[in-house]
Design an enzyme around this catalytic site. Structure first.
Site, PDB file in Angstrom:
ATOM      1  N   GLU A  70       0.823  -1.205   0.000  1.00 25.06           N
ATOM      2  CA  GLU A  70       0.000   0.000   0.000  1.00 25.06           C
ATOM      3  C   GLU A  70       0.859   1.258   0.000  1.00 25.06           C
ATOM      4  OE1 GLU A  70      -3.228  -0.011   2.996  1.00 25.06           O
ATOM      5  OE2 GLU A  70      -2.689   2.061   3.407  1.00 25.06           O
ATOM      6  N   ASP A  72       0.327   5.461   0.533  1.00 19.47           N
ATOM      7  CA  ASP A  72      -0.686   6.399   1.039  1.00 19.47           C
ATOM      8  C   ASP A  72      -0.272   7.855   0.951  1.00 19.47           C
ATOM      9  OD1 ASP A  72      -2.412   4.411   2.152  1.00 19.47           O
ATOM     10  OD2 ASP A  72      -1.084   4.233   3.878  1.00 19.47           O
ATOM     11  N   GLU A  74      -1.991  11.005   3.011  1.00 14.18           N
ATOM     12  CA  GLU A  74      -3.022  11.327   3.994  1.00 14.18           C
ATOM     13  C   GLU A  74      -2.913  12.809   4.365  1.00 14.18           C
ATOM     14  OE1 GLU A  74      -3.297   6.984   6.149  1.00 14.18           O
ATOM     15  OE2 GLU A  74      -1.926   8.428   7.036  1.00 14.18           O
ATOM     16  N   GLN A  87       0.825  13.331   5.317  1.00 19.13           N
ATOM     17  CA  GLN A  87       1.556  12.156   5.782  1.00 19.13           C
ATOM     18  C   GLN A  87       1.574  11.117   4.662  1.00 19.13           C
ATOM     19  OE1 GLN A  87       1.441  10.413   9.844  1.00 19.13           O
ATOM     20  NE2 GLN A  87       0.142   8.857   8.947  1.00 19.13           N
ATOM     21  N   ASN A  89       2.810   7.104   3.686  1.00 14.41           N
ATOM     22  CA  ASN A  89       3.175   5.842   4.319  1.00 14.41           C
ATOM     23  C   ASN A  89       3.286   4.780   3.238  1.00 14.41           C
ATOM     24  OD1 ASN A  89       3.823   3.970   6.307  1.00 14.41           O
ATOM     25  ND2 ASN A  89       1.830   4.027   7.320  1.00 14.41           N
ATOM     26  N   ASN A  97       4.237   1.315   9.146  1.00  8.70           N
ATOM     27  CA  ASN A  97       5.127   2.034  10.074  1.00  8.70           C
ATOM     28  C   ASN A  97       6.215   2.822   9.363  1.00  8.70           C
ATOM     29  OD1 ASN A  97       3.769   0.941  12.285  1.00  8.70           O
ATOM     30  ND2 ASN A  97       5.089  -0.882  12.292  1.00  8.70           N
ATOM     31  N   GLU A  99       5.989   6.073   8.165  1.00  9.31           N
ATOM     32  CA  GLU A  99       5.415   7.402   7.976  1.00  9.31           C
ATOM     33  C   GLU A  99       6.471   8.480   7.783  1.00  9.31           C
ATOM     34  OE1 GLU A  99       4.834   5.526  10.701  1.00  9.31           O
ATOM     35  OE2 GLU A  99       2.691   5.052  10.725  1.00  9.31           O
ATOM     36  N   ASP A 163      -8.371  11.048  16.909  1.00 12.77           N
ATOM     37  CA  ASP A 163      -7.678  10.398  18.029  1.00 12.77           C
ATOM     38  C   ASP A 163      -6.157  10.427  17.838  1.00 12.77           C
ATOM     39  OD1 ASP A 163      -8.065   8.693  15.841  1.00 12.77           O
ATOM     40  OD2 ASP A 163      -7.868   6.901  17.079  1.00 12.77           O
ATOM     41  N   GLY A 168      -1.577  15.265  17.073  1.00 10.95           N
ATOM     42  CA  GLY A 168      -1.420  14.094  17.919  1.00 10.95           C
ATOM     43  C   GLY A 168      -2.668  13.751  18.718  1.00 10.95           C
ATOM     44  N   ARG A 248      10.832   5.518  19.056  1.00 15.49           N
ATOM     45  CA  ARG A 248       9.707   4.667  18.681  1.00 15.49           C
ATOM     46  C   ARG A 248      10.151   3.246  18.351  1.00 15.49           C
ATOM     47  NH1 ARG A 248       6.540   5.772  13.096  1.00 15.49           N
ATOM     48  NH2 ARG A 248       5.170   3.965  13.071  1.00 15.49           N
TER      49      ARG A 248
HETATM   50  C1  LIG Z   1      -1.022  21.858  13.127  1.00 14.81           C
HETATM   51  O1  LIG Z   1      -0.558  23.111  13.546  1.00 14.81           O
HETATM   52  C2  LIG Z   1       0.507  23.064  14.495  1.00 14.81           C
HETATM   53  C3  LIG Z   1       0.812  24.472  14.947  1.00 14.81           C
HETATM   54  O2  LIG Z   1       1.158  25.297  13.874  1.00 14.81           O
HETATM   55  C4  LIG Z   1       1.707  22.367  13.872  1.00 14.81           C
HETATM   56  O3  LIG Z   1       2.743  22.259  14.823  1.00 14.81           O
HETATM   57  C5  LIG Z   1       1.299  20.987  13.372  1.00 14.81           C
HETATM   58  O4  LIG Z   1       2.380  20.400  12.694  1.00 14.81           O
HETATM   59  C6  LIG Z   1       0.098  21.079  12.433  1.00 14.81           C
HETATM   60  N1  LIG Z   1      -0.328  19.781  11.919  1.00 14.81           N
HETATM   61  C7  LIG Z   1      -0.735  18.711  12.638  1.00 14.81           C
HETATM   62  C8  LIG Z   1      -1.147  17.514  11.868  1.00 14.81           C
HETATM   63  O5  LIG Z   1      -0.756  18.687  13.839  1.00 14.81           O
END
Ligand SMILES: *[C@@H]1O[C@H](CO)[C@@H](O)[C@H](O)[C@H]1NC(C)=O
Ligand SMILES: *[C@@H]1O[C@H](CO)[C@@H](O)[C@H](O)[C@H]1NC(C)=O
Ligand SMILES: *[C@@H]1O[C@H](CO)[C@@H](O)[C@H](O)[C@H]1NC(C)=O
Length: 260
Positions: A70, A72, A74, A87, A89, A97, A99, A163, A168, A248
């Protein structure tokens, strides 16, 4: 807080070594595998709307089954005004894994852009507007797994990934912004086509050396240009690389990370 409420993209899947194409018609290429009542097809355009929400718009090339290969793309949503992250992958024989995360040099919700995979026996490239953002060279000779024998199809999806995807998982989806819509403008596939009934052996039909233009050696100049672009991307837009994530992979990095 604003999630990915509207997103546009041109999907171009080119140069693939092996891919399953069920029909040359765009409408037929894009089949809703779930919630068909949320998919609107208008000529060469498709709009996907979701009354819940999304943290992630995905476009992938994949084979089927637990040992699937696969690739990706994303698109991870974010708080209003904060940058979207792409992202990528890669799964080989069921193991992912791998990414990488990049910022883009534009806002992907404002306009259509071209996101493509180049896949041949020597390397896989992930490209944005024809600029390679990631390369996965074939290092099978050094024992690194490489997708080579399974046919892949193309899939697009939109789902709630709050999630993990949105900073994150700290930022939650704001459901009042729904419905969330993804719009694909066009899709191009240039690949070795297999019959949809699964009668063809991908290796027999598509594996012969030098059979297709994407297997022809590239001129040195193109290679040099590609390396320059990859370096520019790495220096300016890369924010996460699994090969650097020592915390990780405590059991040891994946093999390709040791081969650089
Ligand atoms: C969302 O915005 C923050 C602050 O600018 C950044 O650090 C982060 O990389 C961005 N993207 C995601 C997926 O969190
Ligand atoms: C969700 O979006 C609505 C409409 O833009 C806004 O009024 C509300 O404050 C947002 N909720 C949160 C938790 O950010
Ligand atoms: C793929 O993984 C399976 C186990 O999940 C293994 O039996 C098989 O040999 C692997 N194939 C390749 C080509 O590595």
């Amino acid at each position: 807080m604003k999630m990915l409420s509207y997103w546009k993209a041109i999907l171009t899947v080119i140069n693939c070594g092996i891919i399953v194409v069920h029909a040359a018609d765009f409408d037929d290429l894009f089949q809703a595998s779930w919630a068909p009542d949320h998919i609107v097809v208008q000529g060469a355009q498709i709009a996907l709307s979701l009354d819940s929400s999304t943290g992630c718009v995905c476009m992938q090339m994949a084979s089927e089954g637990p040992n699937r290969d696969e690739l990706d793309f994303e698109f991870l949503g974010n708080v209003s005004g904060e940058p979207y992250v792409v992202q990528t992958n890669l799964y080989v024989n069921g193991t992912g894994n791998r990414e990488q995360r990049h910022y883009l040099w534009f806002d992907p919700t404002k306009d259509f852009h071209t996101y493509s995979f180049f896949w041949n026996k020597r390397a896989i490239l992930f490209l944005v507007d024809d600029i390679p953002i990631r390369e996965f060279p074939n290092k099978e000779k050094k024992g690194v797994a490489y997708p080579r024998s399974q046919a892949m199809g193309v899939h697009g999806s939109l789902w709630n990934a709050d999630d993990w995807a949105t900073q994150g998982g700290r930022v939650k989806t704001n459901w009042s912004h729904s419905p969330f819509v993804v719009e694909f403008q066009s899709l191009e596939i240039d690949a070795c086509q297999l019959s949809p009934d699964g009668a063809d052996d991908p290796v027999v039909k598509c594996g012969k050396s030098g059979q297709f233009w994407w297997d022809k050696p590239v001129v040195k100049e193109v290679n040099k240009q590609r390396k320059r672009q990859l370096k520019w991307i790495r220096d300016n837009f890369l924010i996460y690389d699994y090969c650097q994530d020592v915390a990780r992979f405590t059991e040891g990095m994946l093999r390709e990370c040791l081969q650089r």
